[in-house]
Design a protein around this motif. Sequence first.
Motif, PDB file in Angstrom:
ATOM      1  N   MET A   1      40.205  30.262  50.361  1.00 29.83           N
ATOM      2  CA  MET A   1      41.259  31.287  50.367  1.00 29.83           C
ATOM      3  C   MET A   1      41.518  31.750  48.935  1.00 29.83           C
ATOM      4  SD  MET A   1      43.471  32.913  52.255  1.00 29.83           S
ATOM      5  CE  MET A   1      44.856  33.993  51.956  1.00 29.83           C
ATOM      6  N   LYS A   2      41.409  33.034  48.719  1.00 22.42           N
ATOM      7  CA  LYS A   2      41.598  33.592  47.377  1.00 22.42           C
ATOM      8  C   LYS A   2      42.763  34.583  47.412  1.00 22.42           C
ATOM      9  CE  LYS A   2      37.819  34.743  45.169  1.00 22.42           C
ATOM     10  NZ  LYS A   2      36.502  35.367  44.849  1.00 22.42           N
ATOM     11  N   PHE A   3      43.722  34.389  46.511  1.00 20.43           N
ATOM     12  CA  PHE A   3      44.898  35.250  46.494  1.00 20.43           C
ATOM     13  C   PHE A   3      45.455  35.353  45.082  1.00 20.43           C
ATOM     14  CE2 PHE A   3      46.209  30.928  47.462  1.00 20.43           C
ATOM     15  CZ  PHE A   3      47.222  30.708  46.546  1.00 20.43           C
ATOM     16  N   ASP A   4      46.317  36.321  44.893  1.00 22.39           N
ATOM     17  CA  ASP A   4      47.005  36.544  43.618  1.00 22.39           C
ATOM     18  C   ASP A   4      48.374  37.090  43.975  1.00 22.39           C
ATOM     19  OD1 ASP A   4      47.969  37.356  41.152  1.00 22.39           O
ATOM     20  OD2 ASP A   4      46.181  38.482  40.575  1.00 22.39           O
ATOM     21  N   LEU A   5      49.436  36.363  43.629  1.00 18.93           N
ATOM     22  CA  LEU A   5      50.781  36.741  44.052  1.00 18.93           C
ATOM     23  C   LEU A   5      51.592  37.506  43.007  1.00 18.93           C
ATOM     24  CD1 LEU A   5      52.205  33.697  46.076  1.00 18.93           C
ATOM     25  CD2 LEU A   5      50.845  35.644  46.860  1.00 18.93           C
ATOM     26  N   HIS A   6      51.041  37.696  41.817  1.00 17.24           N
ATOM     27  CA  HIS A   6      51.878  38.263  40.755  1.00 17.24           C
ATOM     28  C   HIS A   6      51.192  39.477  40.125  1.00 17.24           C
ATOM     29  CE1 HIS A   6      54.984  37.102  37.419  1.00 17.24           C
ATOM     30  NE2 HIS A   6      54.855  38.425  37.519  1.00 17.24           N
ATOM     31  N   THR A   7      51.608  40.655  40.563  1.00 18.08           N
ATOM     32  CA  THR A   7      51.061  41.908  40.011  1.00 18.08           C
ATOM     33  C   THR A   7      52.184  42.929  39.843  1.00 18.08           C
ATOM     34  OG1 THR A   7      50.570  42.889  42.192  1.00 18.08           O
ATOM     35  CG2 THR A   7      48.850  41.526  41.189  1.00 18.08           C
ATOM     36  N   HIS A   8      51.953  43.853  38.933  1.00 18.35           N
ATOM     37  CA  HIS A   8      52.928  44.905  38.642  1.00 18.35           C
ATOM     38  C   HIS A   8      52.262  46.275  38.801  1.00 18.35           C
ATOM     39  CE1 HIS A   8      55.945  42.045  37.149  1.00 18.35           C
ATOM     40  NE2 HIS A   8      54.895  41.338  36.758  1.00 18.35           N
ATOM     41  N   HIS A   9      52.990  47.328  38.497  1.00 19.55           N
ATOM     42  CA  HIS A   9      52.388  48.672  38.513  1.00 19.55           C
ATOM     43  C   HIS A   9      53.269  49.591  37.679  1.00 19.55           C
ATOM     44  CE1 HIS A   9      55.464  49.622  41.431  1.00 19.55           C
ATOM     45  NE2 HIS A   9      55.034  50.854  41.561  1.00 19.55           N
ATOM     46  N   GLN A  10      52.952  50.872  37.685  1.00 18.07           N
ATOM     47  CA  GLN A  10      53.544  51.785  36.708  1.00 18.07           C
ATOM     48  C   GLN A  10      55.057  51.952  36.793  1.00 18.07           C
ATOM     49  OE1 GLN A  10      54.903  54.945  37.562  1.00 18.07           O
ATOM     50  NE2 GLN A  10      54.479  54.765  39.752  1.00 18.07           N
ATOM     51  N   ARG A  11      55.680  51.642  37.925  1.00 20.99           N
ATOM     52  CA  ARG A  11      57.126  51.875  38.037  1.00 20.99           C
ATOM     53  C   ARG A  11      57.937  51.071  37.021  1.00 20.99           C
ATOM     54  NH1 ARG A  11      56.071  52.404  43.640  1.00 20.99           N
ATOM     55  NH2 ARG A  11      56.945  54.299  44.577  1.00 20.99           N
ATOM     56  N   CYS A  12      57.449  49.896  36.623  1.00 19.74           N
ATOM     57  CA  CYS A  12      58.240  49.058  35.707  1.00 19.74           C
ATOM     58  C   CYS A  12      58.247  49.613  34.287  1.00 19.74           C
ATOM     59  CB  CYS A  12      57.731  47.622  35.714  1.00 19.74           C
ATOM     60  SG  CYS A  12      56.121  47.378  34.936  1.00 19.74           S
ATOM     61  N   GLY A  13      57.306  50.501  33.986  1.00 21.60           N
ATOM     62  CA  GLY A  13      57.301  51.146  32.680  1.00 21.60           C
ATOM     63  C   GLY A  13      56.451  50.470  31.633  1.00 21.60           C
ATOM     64  N   HIS A  14      55.895  49.290  31.932  1.00 18.64           N
ATOM     65  CA  HIS A  14      55.023  48.628  30.953  1.00 18.64           C
ATOM     66  C   HIS A  14      53.737  48.122  31.608  1.00 18.64           C
ATOM     67  CE1 HIS A  14      57.566  45.370  32.554  1.00 18.64           C
ATOM     68  NE2 HIS A  14      56.587  44.530  32.238  1.00 18.64           N
ATOM     69  N   ALA A  15      53.412  48.695  32.756  1.00 18.86           N
ATOM     70  CA  ALA A  15      52.142  48.402  33.419  1.00 18.86           C
ATOM     71  C   ALA A  15      51.461  49.729  33.732  1.00 18.86           C
ATOM     72  CB  ALA A  15      52.373  47.613  34.705  1.00 18.86           C
ATOM     73  N   VAL A  16      50.175  49.662  34.031  1.00 20.04           N
ATOM     74  CA  VAL A  16      49.420  50.877  34.337  1.00 20.04           C
ATOM     75  C   VAL A  16      48.906  50.804  35.765  1.00 20.04           C
ATOM     76  CG1 VAL A  16      48.747  51.243  31.944  1.00 20.04           C
ATOM     77  CG2 VAL A  16      47.239  49.935  33.457  1.00 20.04           C
ATOM     78  N   GLY A  17      48.699  51.974  36.364  1.00 19.32           N
ATOM     79  CA  GLY A  17      48.107  52.050  37.683  1.00 19.32           C
ATOM     80  C   GLY A  17      49.115  52.105  38.812  1.00 19.32           C
ATOM     81  N   GLU A  18      48.663  52.640  39.934  1.00 17.24           N
ATOM     82  CA  GLU A  18      49.465  52.679  41.148  1.00 17.24           C
ATOM     83  C   GLU A  18      49.269  51.386  41.936  1.00 17.24           C
ATOM     84  OE1 GLU A  18      51.519  55.147  41.663  1.00 17.24           O
ATOM     85  OE2 GLU A  18      50.788  56.311  39.946  1.00 17.24           O
ATOM     86  N   ILE A  19      50.153  51.137  42.885  1.00 14.76           N
ATOM     87  CA  ILE A  19      50.047  49.914  43.680  1.00 14.76           C
ATOM     88  C   ILE A  19      48.693  49.835  44.377  1.00 14.76           C
ATOM     89  CG2 ILE A  19      50.999  48.609  45.601  1.00 14.76           C
ATOM     90  CD1 ILE A  19      53.731  49.814  44.951  1.00 14.76           C
ATOM     91  N   GLU A  20      48.237  50.949  44.919  1.00 11.26           N
ATOM     92  CA  GLU A  20      46.974  50.927  45.654  1.00 11.26           C
ATOM     93  C   GLU A  20      45.806  50.549  44.754  1.00 11.26           C
ATOM     94  OE1 GLU A  20      44.775  53.364  49.243  1.00 11.26           O
ATOM     95  OE2 GLU A  20      46.273  54.398  48.012  1.00 11.26           O
TER      96      GLU A  20
END
Length: 268
Positions: A1-20
């Motif tokens: 089982m491979k997973f990653d529970l901690h990701t961000h996206h552009q709404r926070c203002g210090h990450a890049v990319g859309e959720i998709e």
Amino acid sequence: MKFDLHTHHQRCGHAVGEIEDYVIAALDQGLDAIGISDHAPFFGSDKEQELPGVAMAKLEFPAYVEEVLQLKKKYANRIEVLLGVEADFLPDHVHTYEQQLQKYPFDYVIGSVHFTLGRNIFDKSRWESADASEMLKVKEAYYDLIAASAQTGSYQVLGHIDAIKGFCPEMADLKTNKVDEALKVIAKNHVAIEVNTSGKMKDCGGWYPGDDLLERAFHYNVPITLGSDAHDPQRVGDDLEAVREKLKSIGFTEWCYFREKGPVIVKL
């Protein structure tokens, strides 16, 4: 089982990319599940957006949740998309955060301590003139907050529990029984900690938490999970296999992710 529970996206203002973009990156990495866990707004503030560039505006939050839920449906036959959020643990505003977060069907909430004794732990300037006694004072206050966060019942996961060392690597070597006290509280309350692979991008290098703390977490039977803390789709699933092997070498035989706030235990 491979997973990653901690990701961000552009709404926070210090990450890049859309959720998709993060979902697609997870598919490219062969993950079975991907958690989206951007920074919650500062609900304890009267302002619409207390810290632009740190966390999203309050008005953005419902749209964030809806977008993740739509992606959950869209990719249901290809990957499990989990609705998460990273919420600051601010003792004076726990109830306010609970009131806001319970409005939505989160699979999990990551509780993180970013502020200690009135200052951000990632503020490099606070360490420039700090001596060992001052650093120890901050470290002990930090782990008091970590322990308190585990007792709230608000979180399924505690984020980067030794991030206090991020821009002050010396913190890792300062001895205090507050660390073990916090781990005991975490275990008693059945809250998971994450292996957060973003620590290698800070001055401390390596992961959060370090090997010594991971070994003590194993000793106290603390549940474990994985989060890259990706602020760029390219980091999704970062170091997953290396983390798996490290945990096995310590003695862990399982880790977990969360669905509808319930732990899903899987073999390492």
